[in-house]
Write a protein that holds these residues in place. Structure first.
Motif, PDB file in Angstrom:
ATOM      1  N   GLU A   1       0.720  -1.268   0.064  1.00 33.67           N
ATOM      2  CA  GLU A   1       0.064  -0.085   0.000  1.00 33.67           C
ATOM      3  C   GLU A   1       0.651   1.036   0.159  1.00 33.67           C
ATOM      4  OE1 GLU A   1      -3.842   0.239   1.859  1.00 33.67           O
ATOM      5  OE2 GLU A   1      -3.117  -1.600   3.461  1.00 33.67           O
ATOM      6  N   ASP A   2       0.321   2.144  -0.610  1.00 34.38           N
ATOM      7  CA  ASP A   2       1.220   3.627  -0.248  1.00 34.38           C
ATOM      8  C   ASP A   2       1.065   3.968   1.114  1.00 34.38           C
ATOM      9  OD1 ASP A   2       1.178   3.598  -3.086  1.00 34.38           O
ATOM     10  OD2 ASP A   2      -0.575   4.789  -3.499  1.00 34.38           O
ATOM     11  N   PRO A   3       2.219   4.702   1.328  1.00 32.66           N
ATOM     12  CA  PRO A   3       2.373   5.323   2.851  1.00 32.66           C
ATOM     13  C   PRO A   3       1.116   6.403   2.980  1.00 32.66           C
ATOM     14  CG  PRO A   3       4.562   5.187   1.898  1.00 32.66           C
ATOM     15  CD  PRO A   3       3.412   4.974   0.728  1.00 32.66           C
ATOM     16  N   ALA A   4       0.654   6.361   4.002  1.00 28.68           N
ATOM     17  CA  ALA A   4      -0.478   7.443   4.368  1.00 28.68           C
ATOM     18  C   ALA A   4      -0.179   8.347   5.676  1.00 28.68           C
ATOM     19  CB  ALA A   4      -1.885   6.603   4.878  1.00 28.68           C
ATOM     20  N   PRO A   5      -0.412   9.471   5.543  1.00 31.13           N
ATOM     21  CA  PRO A   5      -0.089  10.724   6.513  1.00 31.13           C
ATOM     22  C   PRO A   5      -1.352  10.195   7.626  1.00 31.13           C
ATOM     23  CG  PRO A   5      -1.131  11.488   4.877  1.00 31.13           C
ATOM     24  CD  PRO A   5      -0.906  10.044   4.236  1.00 31.13           C
ATOM     25  N   VAL A   6      -0.864  10.203   9.024  1.00 37.83           N
ATOM     26  CA  VAL A   6      -1.786   9.993  10.117  1.00 37.83           C
ATOM     27  C   VAL A   6      -1.691  11.524  10.996  1.00 37.83           C
ATOM     28  CG1 VAL A   6      -2.701   8.889  12.034  1.00 37.83           C
ATOM     29  CG2 VAL A   6      -1.387   7.720  10.067  1.00 37.83           C
ATOM     30  N   ARG A   7      -2.834  11.996  11.204  1.00 40.96           N
ATOM     31  CA  ARG A   7      -2.816  13.348  11.949  1.00 40.96           C
ATOM     32  C   ARG A   7      -3.619  13.101  13.303  1.00 40.96           C
ATOM     33  NH1 ARG A   7       0.634  13.823   8.827  1.00 40.96           N
ATOM     34  NH2 ARG A   7       0.736  15.331   7.115  1.00 40.96           N
ATOM     35  N   LEU A   8      -2.951  12.363  14.221  1.00 44.42           N
ATOM     36  CA  LEU A   8      -3.678  12.154  15.516  1.00 44.42           C
ATOM     37  C   LEU A   8      -3.735  13.413  16.045  1.00 44.42           C
ATOM     38  CD1 LEU A   8      -1.708   9.230  17.019  1.00 44.42           C
ATOM     39  CD2 LEU A   8      -3.878   9.442  15.945  1.00 44.42           C
ATOM     40  N   ARG A   9      -5.047  13.892  16.872  1.00 44.39           N
ATOM     41  CA  ARG A   9      -5.519  14.804  17.811  1.00 44.39           C
ATOM     42  C   ARG A   9      -5.130  14.528  19.078  1.00 44.39           C
ATOM     43  NH1 ARG A   9     -11.214  15.972  15.786  1.00 44.39           N
ATOM     44  NH2 ARG A   9     -11.288  17.397  17.549  1.00 44.39           N
ATOM     45  N   VAL A  10      -4.397  13.392  19.240  1.00 40.50           N
ATOM     46  CA  VAL A  10      -4.016  12.800  20.843  1.00 40.50           C
ATOM     47  C   VAL A  10      -2.403  13.119  20.981  1.00 40.50           C
ATOM     48  CG1 VAL A  10      -3.747  10.660  22.230  1.00 40.50           C
ATOM     49  CG2 VAL A  10      -5.531  10.777  20.348  1.00 40.50           C
ATOM     50  N   LEU A  11      -2.093  13.534  21.848  1.00 39.61           N
ATOM     51  CA  LEU A  11      -0.769  14.167  22.535  1.00 39.61           C
ATOM     52  C   LEU A  11      -0.069  12.856  22.730  1.00 39.61           C
ATOM     53  CD1 LEU A  11      -1.422  17.208  24.866  1.00 39.61           C
ATOM     54  CD2 LEU A  11      -0.967  17.074  22.134  1.00 39.61           C
ATOM     55  N   GLY A  12       1.427  13.197  22.572  1.00 35.44           N
ATOM     56  CA  GLY A  12       2.282  11.969  22.720  1.00 35.44           C
ATOM     57  C   GLY A  12       2.528  10.923  21.936  1.00 35.44           C
ATOM     58  N   GLU A  13       3.860  11.099  21.621  1.00 35.01           N
ATOM     59  CA  GLU A  13       4.610  10.183  20.624  1.00 35.01           C
ATOM     60  C   GLU A  13       4.395   8.434  20.996  1.00 35.01           C
ATOM     61  OE1 GLU A  13       8.577  10.861  19.431  1.00 35.01           O
ATOM     62  OE2 GLU A  13       8.232  12.819  18.835  1.00 35.01           O
ATOM     63  N   HIS A  14       4.078   8.366  22.176  1.00 32.67           N
ATOM     64  CA  HIS A  14       3.728   6.912  22.651  1.00 32.67           C
ATOM     65  C   HIS A  14       2.656   6.239  22.091  1.00 32.67           C
ATOM     66  CE1 HIS A  14       2.294   9.579  25.680  1.00 32.67           C
ATOM     67  NE2 HIS A  14       1.478   8.767  26.227  1.00 32.67           N
ATOM     68  N   HIS A  15       1.567   7.294  21.587  1.00 32.69           N
ATOM     69  CA  HIS A  15       0.346   7.067  21.069  1.00 32.69           C
ATOM     70  C   HIS A  15       0.434   6.478  19.717  1.00 32.69           C
ATOM     71  CE1 HIS A  15      -1.921   7.342  24.518  1.00 32.69           C
ATOM     72  NE2 HIS A  15      -1.703   8.849  24.855  1.00 32.69           N
ATOM     73  N   VAL A  16       1.609   6.850  19.054  1.00 30.15           N
ATOM     74  CA  VAL A  16       1.876   6.419  17.800  1.00 30.15           C
ATOM     75  C   VAL A  16       1.817   4.961  17.498  1.00 30.15           C
ATOM     76  CG1 VAL A  16       3.469   5.940  15.942  1.00 30.15           C
ATOM     77  CG2 VAL A  16       3.140   8.117  17.069  1.00 30.15           C
ATOM     78  N   SER A  17       2.399   3.866  18.695  1.00 31.61           N
ATOM     79  CA  SER A  17       2.461   2.674  18.856  1.00 31.61           C
ATOM     80  C   SER A  17       1.098   2.141  18.950  1.00 31.61           C
ATOM     81  CB  SER A  17       3.406   2.105  19.913  1.00 31.61           C
ATOM     82  OG  SER A  17       3.302   0.703  20.206  1.00 31.61           O
ATOM     83  N   ASN A  18       0.252   2.760  19.656  1.00 34.59           N
ATOM     84  CA  ASN A  18      -1.239   2.132  19.905  1.00 34.59           C
ATOM     85  C   ASN A  18      -2.141   2.335  18.465  1.00 34.59           C
ATOM     86  OD1 ASN A  18      -0.672   2.223  22.660  1.00 34.59           O
ATOM     87  ND2 ASN A  18      -1.189   4.185  23.192  1.00 34.59           N
ATOM     88  N   ALA A  19      -1.624   3.605  17.915  1.00 42.17           N
ATOM     89  CA  ALA A  19      -2.477   3.811  16.653  1.00 42.17           C
ATOM     90  C   ALA A  19      -1.892   2.875  15.493  1.00 42.17           C
ATOM     91  CB  ALA A  19      -1.918   5.110  16.062  1.00 42.17           C
ATOM     92  N   LEU A  20      -0.475   2.181  15.762  1.00 41.89           N
ATOM     93  CA  LEU A  20       0.043   1.274  14.770  1.00 41.89           C
ATOM     94  C   LEU A  20      -0.762   0.042  14.913  1.00 41.89           C
ATOM     95  CD1 LEU A  20       3.625   2.033  14.780  1.00 41.89           C
ATOM     96  CD2 LEU A  20       2.076   2.592  12.628  1.00 41.89           C
TER      97      LEU A  20
END
Length: 471
Positions: free
Chosen positions: A278-297
């Motif tokens: 798949e093509d890479p996709a930008p994600v714009r979380l309105r949730v603070l904290g880089e640690h939430h990137v893992s949860n989003a992944l």
């Protein structure tokens, strides 16, 4: 809940049916929500009279009846005129009823069950996944943090014949807890987020925590998928302990679902997600904290296994306004004061991540204030982990530390002993004193983090500060 007769329920629970009223019999159909709190009963609901530490649900059968309950699951007959099924153990019966309902829906529909566990991030990941999947089909997910022997079955019982996705959050206080929940829900997809020191005191150490979390994947079917955090070596080690296909997420270059270009601000967290084919996709979380990137992944990984395109998952995540109440919740705003209320829970990992976020999102020349309470349930690790957080606060140049509560006093002492602070750390025995200090101390432009374990109750202090600096 799906439609079942009283006789079907009694048979499955090996219970004895007492109709209770002249118009209730074995063929009577019930399909209302199942609750263990009589205050939550709605007309047609089913009340499970479980015994608690402080009270006994059997005392509230009458209250449940008054609110419209049509069935009570009890451990002994009660005098109230309501249909009753008498069982040996009400909590065990709740779980068995949940297993029965999920089995029935599975046999007639297209239900997929996703189980989520981890020392941190379960509720946030659950909310993110629910946001993605609810756009794809009828989705049932836990309310708040319903993840134990009562909460998980209660969630499972909310499925209907048209439910397409069931998300079950699975917590544990000891070895065997997750295995029991897995046996009830029989997940098709099992997610493990992190193995850390949260509740390590109860588990008896990090290796016991690892063994408990591994229970999520050991009994997955060969047709299932184990979604594992590639950035956590303990979680990654579970890959050879499951018969299921393994899908790895993280920032590592060999992760199947991967994040790059991670950037955190005071308004959210941005990154680019990559997935095979798949093509890479930008994600714009309105949730603070880089640690939430893992949860989003993790959430994106599950959605990917279920056929949801990467771009659609990314777009759905962008609509999530907050992780959950009291989890990196942004309050305030007046006088450019930002209050981050993250005091629903705290482990060493989540405390460290929140402090790192505080340091990262502060604007140049503006102050950062950490208002911290105790991290509970750490057992023998408590002292050293509070010391480690005190050291981190100093090394990240947090402007002010406000420590609240006797159980957290060591944080204050550790920060002072680091030797590089002079008056930047203050201690208060209670929240009222801390509030009075902060109300006078906070100045325009400050970013304030409020963080503690649930038992310290600093979330209420965070709310008060949010109200004080709201528009």
């Amino acid at each position: 809940m799906i439609r079942l007769t009283l006789s079907e329920i009694a048979d499955r629970l090996s219970g004895t049916l007492h109709p209770g009223t002249t118009d209730a019999a074995g063929g009577t159909i019930v399909d209302g929500p199942v609750e263990t709190d009589s205050r939550e009963i709605v007309p047609g609901g089913i009340f499970v009279a479980k015994r608690g530490d402080d009270t006994d649900g059997h005392l509230f059968v009458g209250a449940a009846l008054a609110k419209g309950a049509t069935l009570a699951i009890v451990e002994h007959p009660v005098d109230d005129p309501i249909a009753q099924i008498v069982v040996a153990d009400a909590v065990a019966a709740l779980g068995e009823l949940a297993r029965f309902v999920v089995e029935r829906v599975r046999s007639t529909g297209e239900l997929t069950v996703i189980g989520i566990t981890g020392s941190n991030g379960k509720t946030t990941t659950k909310n993110m996944l629910e946001r993605i999947l609810s756009a794809e089909g009828e989705t049932v997910a836990p309310i708040r943090s319903f993840n134990n022997a009562v909460g998980a079955p209660t969630t499972m019982l909310r499925v209907t014949d048209s439910t397409r996705y069931l998300i079950v959050e699975m917590g544990a206080s000891g070895i065997g807890d997750i295995a029991r929940l897995v046996a009830l829900a029989r997940p098709d997809v099992g997610v493990v987020l992190k193995v850390g020191l949260a509740h390590a005191g109860g588990f008896g150490g990090i290796e016991s925590t690892l063994a408990a979390k591994t229970e999520m994947v050991t009994d997955l079917p060969e047709t299932g998928v184990a979604v594992l955090n590639a950035d956590d070596p303990r979680v990654a080690s579970m890959a050879d302990k499951t018969p299921a296909r393994v899908l790895r997420f993280g920032s590592e270059v060999d992760a199947d679902i991967r994040a790059t270009d991670i950037a955190g601000t005071r308004t959210g967290t941005n990154f680019t997600v990559h997935a095979p084919g798949e093509d890479p996709a930008p994600v714009r979380l309105r949730v603070l904290g880089e640690h939430h990137v893992s949860n989003a992944l993790a959430a994106i990984s599950v959605a990917t296994t279920l056929g949801v395109p990467l771009a659609r998952s990314a777009a759905a995540l962008g609509t999530l306004a907050r992780a959950e109440r009291w989890r990196m919740e942004v309050l305030g705003g007046r006088d450019d004061v930002t209050i981050i209320n993250d005091a629903y829970n705290a482990s060493p990992d989540s405390m460290s991540a929140a402090i790192k976020t505080l340091a990262q999102i502060s604007e140049p020349g503006k102050r950062t204030i950490a208002v911290l309470g105790a991290m509970s349930e750490l057992g023998e690790y408590s002292g050293e982990e509070h010391d480690r957080i005190g050291l981190q606060l100093v090394r990240l140049n947090i402007s002010r530390l406000v420590v609240v509560g006797p159980e957290a006093r060591r944080l204050h002492i550790s920060a002072i002993n680091e030797g590089s602070w002079d008056g930047e750390s203050v201690y208060f025995d209670d929240m009222d004193a801390a509030y009075d200090y902060l109300a006078a101390e906070i100045i325009p432009g400050d970013t304030v983090l409020v963080k503690s374990s649930n038992s310290a109750q600093l979330r209420f202090l965070g709310d008060r500060l949010g109200d004080l600096f709201s528009w």
